[in-house]
Design an enzyme around this catalytic site. Sequence first.
Site, PDB file in Angstrom:
ATOM      1  N   HIS A  90       0.735  -1.113  -0.079  1.00 46.92           N
ATOM      2  CA  HIS A  90      -0.113   0.002   0.026  1.00 46.92           C
ATOM      3  C   HIS A  90       0.769   1.197   0.051  1.00 46.92           C
ATOM      4  CE1 HIS A  90       0.344  -0.041   4.261  1.00 46.92           C
ATOM      5  NE2 HIS A  90       0.058  -1.418   4.295  1.00 46.92           N
ATOM      6  N   HIS A 117       7.487   6.520   5.391  1.00 52.41           N
ATOM      7  CA  HIS A 117       6.858   6.094   4.141  1.00 52.41           C
ATOM      8  C   HIS A 117       6.008   7.245   3.313  1.00 52.41           C
ATOM      9  CE1 HIS A 117       3.800   6.178   7.239  1.00 52.41           C
ATOM     10  NE2 HIS A 117       3.156   6.741   6.278  1.00 52.41           N
ATOM     11  N   HIS A 119       2.783   8.976   0.673  1.00 53.88           N
ATOM     12  CA  HIS A 119       1.338   8.768   0.040  1.00 53.88           C
ATOM     13  C   HIS A 119       1.488   9.806  -1.166  1.00 53.88           C
ATOM     14  CE1 HIS A 119      -0.164   7.161   3.985  1.00 53.88           C
ATOM     15  NE2 HIS A 119       0.654   8.041   4.469  1.00 53.88           N
ATOM     16  N   GLU A 129      -2.082  13.584   1.875  1.00 52.54           N
ATOM     17  CA  GLU A 129      -3.112  13.300   2.865  1.00 52.54           C
ATOM     18  C   GLU A 129      -3.555  14.608   3.561  1.00 52.54           C
ATOM     19  OE1 GLU A 129      -1.790   9.885   5.356  1.00 52.54           O
ATOM     20  OE2 GLU A 129      -3.173   8.932   3.754  1.00 52.54           O
ATOM     21  N   HIS A 142       5.836  10.836   5.732  1.00 54.63           N
ATOM     22  CA  HIS A 142       5.390  10.878   6.747  1.00 54.63           C
ATOM     23  C   HIS A 142       6.910   9.922   7.576  1.00 54.63           C
ATOM     24  CE1 HIS A 142       0.882  10.737   6.286  1.00 54.63           C
ATOM     25  NE2 HIS A 142       1.331  11.981   6.302  1.00 54.63           N
ATOM     26  N   THR A 225      -2.834   7.299   9.618  1.00 50.69           N
ATOM     27  CA  THR A 225      -3.959   7.496   8.750  1.00 50.69           C
ATOM     28  C   THR A 225      -4.286   6.158   7.871  1.00 50.69           C
ATOM     29  OG1 THR A 225      -2.119   7.872   7.126  1.00 50.69           O
ATOM     30  CG2 THR A 225      -3.118   9.743   8.419  1.00 50.69           C
TER      31      THR A 225
HETATM   32 ZN   LIG Z   1       1.399   7.838   6.454  1.00 47.49          ZN
END
Ligand SMILES: [Zn+2]
Length: 307
Positions: A90, A117, A119, A129, A142, A225
């Site tokens: 993911h 990681h 997003h 995010e 993050h 999240t």
């Molecule tokens: Zn994150």
Amino acid sequence: MQQHLIQCIFLASCLKLCTGSEWCYESQHNCGSPCNVPEKWGHANENCFGNAQSPINIVHRKTLPDERLTPFQFKYYQHSIEALIKNNGHSVQVNLNKDAYVNGGHLEMPYKALQFHLHWGRNGGPGSEHTVDGEQYPMELHIVHIKEKYSNLEDALKDSTGVAVLGFFYEESISPNRKYEPIIKAIRNITAPGTNTPLVDLSLEQLILPPENMTNYYRYLGSLTTPGCTEAVIWTVFEKPIYLSKEQLQEFSKLRFKDDKPMMANFRPVQPLNNRKVYRSGGAVVVASAILLVASIAMVTGLSQPD
Ligand SMILES: [Zn+2]
Ligand SMILES: *[C@@H]1O[C@H](CO)[C@@H](O)[C@H](O)[C@H]1NC(C)=O
Ligand SMILES: *[C@@H]1O[C@H](CO)[C@@H](O)[C@H](O)[C@H]1NC(C)=O
């Protein structure tokens, strides 16, 4: 066509009833793969329906200046990361095994860096995010930290302020960011879910901003999240973005999700703020400029006084 539609309706109703299916992002949703999209995460994990969830839209005008939000000190961030970068199905994640930690920034105690990681969107499109005044950036980093006394994330999550995540936005630039070449090269090797490759010639310092660009940030209390959505996170979201070229941003969309679909739009939609407050650093500067303003008004009026 109609049969497909009926199948879809059948599966959609099954999705509502069947529990225990895996969580996924909206971009992974399709009739053939029943998975819990973000609005259903709460069915599998009640925390995700909580009142202090992340991410949020930050309305700058409504943020409160707080002079206790001083700059961070980044310790051992310049050390080379000797770890694997993994496609976990993911996102891409690096579990850090070194000594990096942060101090300052109105954190009660040092928090050590555990993992980072990202997003992102579709081929460099909107994908962060957090959003600021409704603007969604192409990507968000993050860096997850936990209080030094804890040895793993699970233990830290039992403490309502056990985790501190530093969030950085990305913005598109014309020229590529050379500091990001090691990570861009590495992700070309891990497009398949479940694969990993060693990171070489990269430090956390290389990933973030120069200190002078990290003085302005937002602070609020929120959650992870992704499921379990635990509300144990002190969030710091830096105002200034990190610049990457369009080509560099697009590299992330070549990765593949657990279900083998292109890994794109792996962000959770923004959550209600409810009764939380969002603070911003730089309160002292505001006060200082207000004093300066008062002083200059006094001077002007003083000068215009007839003697
Ligand atoms: Zn994150
Ligand atoms: C990519 O994988 C190959 C083969 O496993 C390896 O030799 C190479 O060093 C890797 N490159 C990067 C940048 O990770
Ligand atoms: C730091 O901020 C300045 C002003 O916004 C910007 O011009 C510069 O490119 C930034 N530096 C980095 C490395 O992002």
